[in-house]
Design a protein around this motif. Structure first.
Motif, PDB file in Angstrom:
ATOM      1  N   LEU A  16       5.005   0.523   1.666  1.00 15.99           N
ATOM      2  CA  LEU A  16       3.664  -0.013   1.827  1.00 15.99           C
ATOM      3  C   LEU A  16       2.682   0.673   0.902  1.00 15.99           C
ATOM      4  O   LEU A  16       2.908   1.795   0.448  1.00 15.99           O
ATOM      5  CB  LEU A  16       3.195   0.157   3.272  1.00 15.99           C
ATOM      6  CG  LEU A  16       2.859   1.571   3.723  1.00 15.99           C
ATOM      7  CD1 LEU A  16       1.788   1.537   4.788  1.00 15.99           C
ATOM      8  CD2 LEU A  16       4.085   2.270   4.271  1.00 15.99           C
ATOM      9  N   HIS A  17       1.617  -0.036   0.615  1.00 13.01           N
ATOM     10  CA  HIS A  17       0.454   0.568  -0.024  1.00 13.01           C
ATOM     11  C   HIS A  17      -0.516   0.911   1.096  1.00 13.01           C
ATOM     12  O   HIS A  17      -0.595   0.199   2.109  1.00 13.01           O
ATOM     13  CB  HIS A  17      -0.227  -0.408  -0.983  1.00 13.01           C
ATOM     14  CG  HIS A  17       0.321  -0.353  -2.372  1.00 13.01           C
ATOM     15  ND1 HIS A  17       0.286   0.778  -3.153  1.00 13.01           N
ATOM     16  CD2 HIS A  17       0.920  -1.304  -3.121  1.00 13.01           C
ATOM     17  CE1 HIS A  17       0.829   0.528  -4.329  1.00 13.01           C
ATOM     18  NE2 HIS A  17       1.236  -0.737  -4.330  1.00 13.01           N
ATOM     19  N   PHE A  18      -1.254   2.011   0.925  1.00  8.68           N
ATOM     20  CA  PHE A  18      -2.297   2.311   1.899  1.00  8.68           C
ATOM     21  C   PHE A  18      -3.521   2.881   1.199  1.00  8.68           C
ATOM     22  O   PHE A  18      -3.427   3.482   0.132  1.00  8.68           O
ATOM     23  CB  PHE A  18      -1.814   3.275   2.993  1.00  8.68           C
ATOM     24  CG  PHE A  18      -1.563   4.683   2.525  1.00  8.68           C
ATOM     25  CD1 PHE A  18      -2.607   5.604   2.401  1.00  8.68           C
ATOM     26  CD2 PHE A  18      -0.276   5.098   2.225  1.00  8.68           C
ATOM     27  CE1 PHE A  18      -2.370   6.897   1.971  1.00  8.68           C
ATOM     28  CE2 PHE A  18      -0.029   6.388   1.797  1.00  8.68           C
ATOM     29  CZ  PHE A  18      -1.077   7.293   1.669  1.00  8.68           C
ATOM     30  N   SER A  30      -5.256   7.037  -1.741  1.00  7.76           N
ATOM     31  CA  SER A  30      -4.773   5.678  -1.928  1.00  7.76           C
ATOM     32  C   SER A  30      -3.509   5.703  -2.764  1.00  7.76           C
ATOM     33  O   SER A  30      -3.436   6.421  -3.764  1.00  7.76           O
ATOM     34  CB  SER A  30      -5.826   4.813  -2.633  1.00  7.76           C
ATOM     35  OG  SER A  30      -5.291   3.523  -2.901  1.00  7.76           O
ATOM     36  N   ARG A  32      -2.632   3.191  -4.342  1.00  9.67           N
ATOM     37  CA  ARG A  32      -2.917   2.259  -5.429  1.00  9.67           C
ATOM     38  C   ARG A  32      -3.387   2.970  -6.696  1.00  9.67           C
ATOM     39  O   ARG A  32      -3.292   2.407  -7.785  1.00  9.67           O
ATOM     40  CB  ARG A  32      -3.952   1.233  -4.992  1.00  9.67           C
ATOM     41  CG  ARG A  32      -3.437   0.359  -3.873  1.00  9.67           C
ATOM     42  CD  ARG A  32      -4.503  -0.632  -3.423  1.00  9.67           C
ATOM     43  NE  ARG A  32      -4.122  -1.290  -2.204  1.00  9.67           N
ATOM     44  CZ  ARG A  32      -3.218  -2.258  -2.125  1.00  9.67           C
ATOM     45  NH1 ARG A  32      -2.601  -2.672  -3.186  1.00  9.67           N
ATOM     46  NH2 ARG A  32      -2.934  -2.817  -0.961  1.00  9.67           N
ATOM     47  N   ASP A  62       2.000  -8.602   5.141  1.00 11.23           N
ATOM     48  CA  ASP A  62       0.893  -8.385   6.080  1.00 11.23           C
ATOM     49  C   ASP A  62      -0.051  -7.299   5.569  1.00 11.23           C
ATOM     50  O   ASP A  62       0.373  -6.330   4.939  1.00 11.23           O
ATOM     51  CB  ASP A  62       1.416  -7.956   7.458  1.00 11.23           C
ATOM     52  CG  ASP A  62       1.946  -9.117   8.275  1.00 11.23           C
ATOM     53  OD1 ASP A  62       1.790 -10.279   7.849  1.00 11.23           O
ATOM     54  OD2 ASP A  62       2.531  -8.862   9.343  1.00 11.23           O
ATOM     55  N   LYS A  63      -1.338  -7.484   5.885  1.00 12.10           N
ATOM     56  CA  LYS A  63      -2.363  -6.470   5.607  1.00 12.10           C
ATOM     57  C   LYS A  63      -3.064  -6.186   6.928  1.00 12.10           C
ATOM     58  O   LYS A  63      -3.322  -7.107   7.711  1.00 12.10           O
ATOM     59  CB  LYS A  63      -3.373  -6.972   4.582  1.00 12.10           C
ATOM     60  CG  LYS A  63      -2.760  -7.209   3.221  1.00 12.10           C
ATOM     61  CD  LYS A  63      -3.767  -7.746   2.233  1.00 12.10           C
ATOM     62  CE  LYS A  63      -3.082  -7.986   0.902  1.00 12.10           C
ATOM     63  NZ  LYS A  63      -3.971  -8.558  -0.084  1.00 12.10           N
ATOM     64  N   LYS A  64      -3.356  -4.919   7.171  1.00 12.99           N
ATOM     65  CA  LYS A  64      -3.994  -4.550   8.437  1.00 12.99           C
ATOM     66  C   LYS A  64      -4.836  -3.305   8.217  1.00 12.99           C
ATOM     67  O   LYS A  64      -4.489  -2.430   7.419  1.00 12.99           O
ATOM     68  CB  LYS A  64      -2.928  -4.272   9.505  1.00 12.99           C
ATOM     69  CG  LYS A  64      -3.497  -3.960  10.884  1.00 12.99           C
ATOM     70  CD  LYS A  64      -2.400  -3.763  11.916  1.00 12.99           C
ATOM     71  CE  LYS A  64      -2.992  -3.429  13.274  1.00 12.99           C
ATOM     72  NZ  LYS A  64      -1.956  -3.182  14.273  1.00 12.99           N
ATOM     73  N   SER A  65      -5.930  -3.223   8.947  1.00 13.42           N
ATOM     74  CA  SER A  65      -6.802  -2.052   8.921  1.00 13.42           C
ATOM     75  C   SER A  65      -6.872  -1.501  10.345  1.00 13.42           C
ATOM     76  O   SER A  65      -6.999  -2.270  11.299  1.00 13.42           O
ATOM     77  CB  SER A  65      -8.195  -2.473   8.448  1.00 13.42           C
ATOM     78  OG  SER A  65      -9.094  -1.396   8.558  1.00 13.42           O
ATOM     79  N   ILE A 140      -5.943   1.353   5.704  1.00 12.55           N
ATOM     80  CA  ILE A 140      -5.807  -0.050   5.338  1.00 12.55           C
ATOM     81  C   ILE A 140      -4.427  -0.153   4.698  1.00 12.55           C
ATOM     82  O   ILE A 140      -4.171   0.499   3.685  1.00 12.55           O
ATOM     83  CB  ILE A 140      -6.906  -0.497   4.358  1.00 12.55           C
ATOM     84  CG1 ILE A 140      -8.275  -0.299   5.010  1.00 12.55           C
ATOM     85  CG2 ILE A 140      -6.727  -1.957   3.964  1.00 12.55           C
ATOM     86  CD1 ILE A 140      -9.234   0.450   4.192  1.00 12.55           C
ATOM     87  N   VAL A 141      -3.521  -0.884   5.333  1.00  7.83           N
ATOM     88  CA  VAL A 141      -2.141  -0.953   4.856  1.00  7.83           C
ATOM     89  C   VAL A 141      -1.813  -2.357   4.363  1.00  7.83           C
ATOM     90  O   VAL A 141      -2.355  -3.345   4.857  1.00  7.83           O
ATOM     91  CB  VAL A 141      -1.124  -0.526   5.939  1.00  7.83           C
ATOM     92  CG1 VAL A 141      -1.345   0.918   6.361  1.00  7.83           C
ATOM     93  CG2 VAL A 141      -1.162  -1.441   7.143  1.00  7.83           C
ATOM     94  N   GLU A 142      -0.937  -2.410   3.369  1.00  8.73           N
ATOM     95  CA  GLU A 142      -0.354  -3.661   2.898  1.00  8.73           C
ATOM     96  C   GLU A 142       1.146  -3.445   2.873  1.00  8.73           C
ATOM     97  O   GLU A 142       1.644  -2.590   2.138  1.00  8.73           O
ATOM     98  CB  GLU A 142      -0.854  -4.029   1.504  1.00  8.73           C
ATOM     99  CG  GLU A 142      -0.219  -5.296   0.978  1.00  8.73           C
ATOM    100  CD  GLU A 142      -0.653  -5.646  -0.438  1.00  8.73           C
ATOM    101  OE1 GLU A 142      -0.105  -6.621  -0.974  1.00  8.73           O
ATOM    102  OE2 GLU A 142      -1.516  -4.953  -1.005  1.00  8.73           O
TER     103      GLU A 142
END
Length: 152
Positions: A16-18, A30, A32, A62-65, A140-142
């Protein structure tokens, strides 16, 4: 096994990215920045239960915060992790200034970062707590990929 519909659960490997933000909205970290996603395994003990619970059920794409309070993020500061070190223990070429992060060699050869909290006279206060200990943070995850590790 990789598929796009596998939901995050026990024994899943998650890529995941966060983005990590502090309560004032400032960015703390991050994946990213260097475009290098994080990899974690659910249930291996590296994540808090509440953090894992926030990821459960998500699938690739999915993306979620979510907001984690200090206990569920990096914990509360532990006074036992603050040390007072004589200034002579520091290399003469190393400036010792408040706010600096210095890496200290451990007996096993690993490195442990410490934050200089104060340097007065011959006494230097070094804090080995996580720099974000005691702070609530927003993740914030993707989710990029979910794999079943096959572990039972």
């Amino acid at each position: 096994m990789t598929n796009n519909t596998l939901a995050i659960g026990d024994n899943c490997e998650v890529i995941l990215h966060f983005d990590l933000k502090l309560s004032d909205g400032s960015a703390a970290d991050s994946t990213r920045v260097n475009n290098k996603p994080a990899k974690m395994v659910m249930g291996d003990g590296s994540l808090t239960k509440n953090f894992e619970d926030c990821l459960r059920g998500l699938v690739a794409g999915d993306k979620k915060s979510f907001l984690l309070n200090a206990d569920d993020a990096f914990g509360m500061p532990n006074p036992d992790n603050i040390y007072y070190v004589d200034r002579t223990k520091f290399n003469a070429d190393t400036p010792v200034e408040e706010g600096m992060i210095i890496s200290f060699a451990q007996p096993d050869g690993s490195e442990l970062p410490g934050v200089i909290r104060s340097a007065v006279g011959h006494s230097v206060t070094v804090d080995f707590n996580h720099p974000l200990a005691g702070q609530s943070v927003t993740f914030i995850v993707e989710i990029i990929e979910v794999r079943d590790t096959g572990a039972k």
